[in-house]
Design a protein around this motif. Structure first.
Motif, PDB file in Angstrom:
ATOM      1  N   ILE A 175       0.841  -1.203   0.000  1.00 45.60           N
ATOM      2  CA  ILE A 175       0.000   0.000   0.000  1.00 45.60           C
ATOM      3  C   ILE A 175       0.876   1.252   0.000  1.00 45.60           C
ATOM      4  O   ILE A 175       1.795   1.382   0.799  1.00 45.60           O
ATOM      5  N   GLN A 176       0.567   2.164  -0.928  1.00 42.91           N
ATOM      6  CA  GLN A 176       1.259   3.453  -1.000  1.00 42.91           C
ATOM      7  C   GLN A 176       0.206   4.553  -1.019  1.00 42.91           C
ATOM      8  O   GLN A 176      -0.728   4.503  -1.822  1.00 42.91           O
ATOM      9  N   ILE A 177       0.374   5.527  -0.146  1.00 37.16           N
ATOM     10  CA  ILE A 177      -0.581   6.628  -0.039  1.00 37.16           C
ATOM     11  C   ILE A 177       0.140   7.942  -0.302  1.00 37.16           C
ATOM     12  O   ILE A 177       1.201   8.193   0.267  1.00 37.16           O
ATOM     13  N   GLN A 178      -0.452   8.754  -1.166  1.00 35.48           N
ATOM     14  CA  GLN A 178       0.022  10.126  -1.375  1.00 35.48           C
ATOM     15  C   GLN A 178      -1.171  11.025  -1.131  1.00 35.48           C
ATOM     16  O   GLN A 178      -2.258  10.770  -1.653  1.00 35.48           O
ATOM     17  N   ASN A 179      -0.968  12.066  -0.332  1.00 35.44           N
ATOM     18  CA  ASN A 179      -2.093  12.943  -0.038  1.00 35.44           C
ATOM     19  C   ASN A 179      -1.637  14.305   0.434  1.00 35.44           C
ATOM     20  O   ASN A 179      -0.494  14.495   0.840  1.00 35.44           O
ATOM     21  N   ASP A 180      -2.565  15.224   0.338  1.00 31.25           N
ATOM     22  CA  ASP A 180      -2.447  16.470   1.076  1.00 31.25           C
ATOM     23  C   ASP A 180      -3.667  16.483   1.995  1.00 31.25           C
ATOM     24  O   ASP A 180      -4.211  15.417   2.275  1.00 31.25           O
ATOM     25  N   ASP A 181      -4.117  17.631   2.422  1.00 26.58           N
ATOM     26  CA  ASP A 181      -5.229  17.625   3.377  1.00 26.58           C
ATOM     27  C   ASP A 181      -6.602  17.597   2.707  1.00 26.58           C
ATOM     28  O   ASP A 181      -7.624  17.601   3.383  1.00 26.58           O
ATOM     29  N   ALA A 182      -6.654  17.486   1.364  1.00 27.99           N
ATOM     30  CA  ALA A 182      -7.933  17.515   0.659  1.00 27.99           C
ATOM     31  C   ALA A 182      -8.150  16.338  -0.289  1.00 27.99           C
ATOM     32  O   ALA A 182      -9.281  15.901  -0.471  1.00 27.99           O
ATOM     33  N   ILE A 183      -7.069  15.844  -0.906  1.00 22.30           N
ATOM     34  CA  ILE A 183      -7.190  14.741  -1.859  1.00 22.30           C
ATOM     35  C   ILE A 183      -6.118  13.697  -1.562  1.00 22.30           C
ATOM     36  O   ILE A 183      -5.100  14.002  -0.935  1.00 22.30           O
TER      37      ILE A 183
END
Length: 158
Positions: free
Chosen positions: A105-113
């Motif tokens: 599992i790899q997650i990329q995010n900011d505070d909205a998407i």
């Protein structure tokens, strides 16, 4: 002295941002866990609650080896299909036991998407039916992460 205070303030802000990001990633991991557990438990209410409103892209694309096998049938032409999370959930209700497993599992995010990528395998009655790569897009709507798009490749076991 002003330089030390400024550096300390910048480092503190970065630490706060890192903590918020970590909290978001924990929440996204919880979405993944809820997704897997709702399939096992056949819990449609929990499953439905993971998605953003009604319009969620759901696209499966056959990998080359699987598509080659499928082309033997004269009615098969497309190597993809579109569906919905509701239709997917209805399809798993037919089996006595279903499970989807996630790895890498790899997650990329900011505070909205956010974007989540992982390897998956789908199991029915304790046999792996298919596997591939899955990509989710998520949005943070009213403070809660929701899945807005699911795109996955499919390699059939048989």
């Amino acid at each position: 002295m002003k330089i030390i205070i400024t550096v300390f303030a910048i480092l503190s802000l970065n630490l706060v941002s890192a903590q918020e990001l970590s909290k978001d990633q924990e929440e996204i991991h919880q979405i993944l866990n809820s997704f897997m557990h709702s399939i096992i438990a056949k819990d449609s209410a929990t499953f439905k609650s993971l998605f953003f409103e009604e319009n969620v892209n759901w696209i499966g694309v056959m990998k080359e080896k699987t598509q080659t096998k499928r082309l033997v049938k004269p009615v098969v032409t497309k190597n993809y299909f579109t569906s919905s999370y509701k239709a997917f959930f209805q399809s798993i209700m037919k089996d006595k036991k279903s499970e989807e497993k996630f790895e890498n599992i790899q997650i990329q995010n900011d505070d909205a998407i956010a974007s989540v990528t992982f390897d998956y395998s789908f199991w029915s009655e304790d046999s792996m039916t298919n596997w591939g790569k899955e990509y989710w897009q998520l949005v943070k709507a009213n403070g809660r992460w929701k899945i807005s798009s699911v795109i996955f490749s499919i390699e059939m076991s048989k």
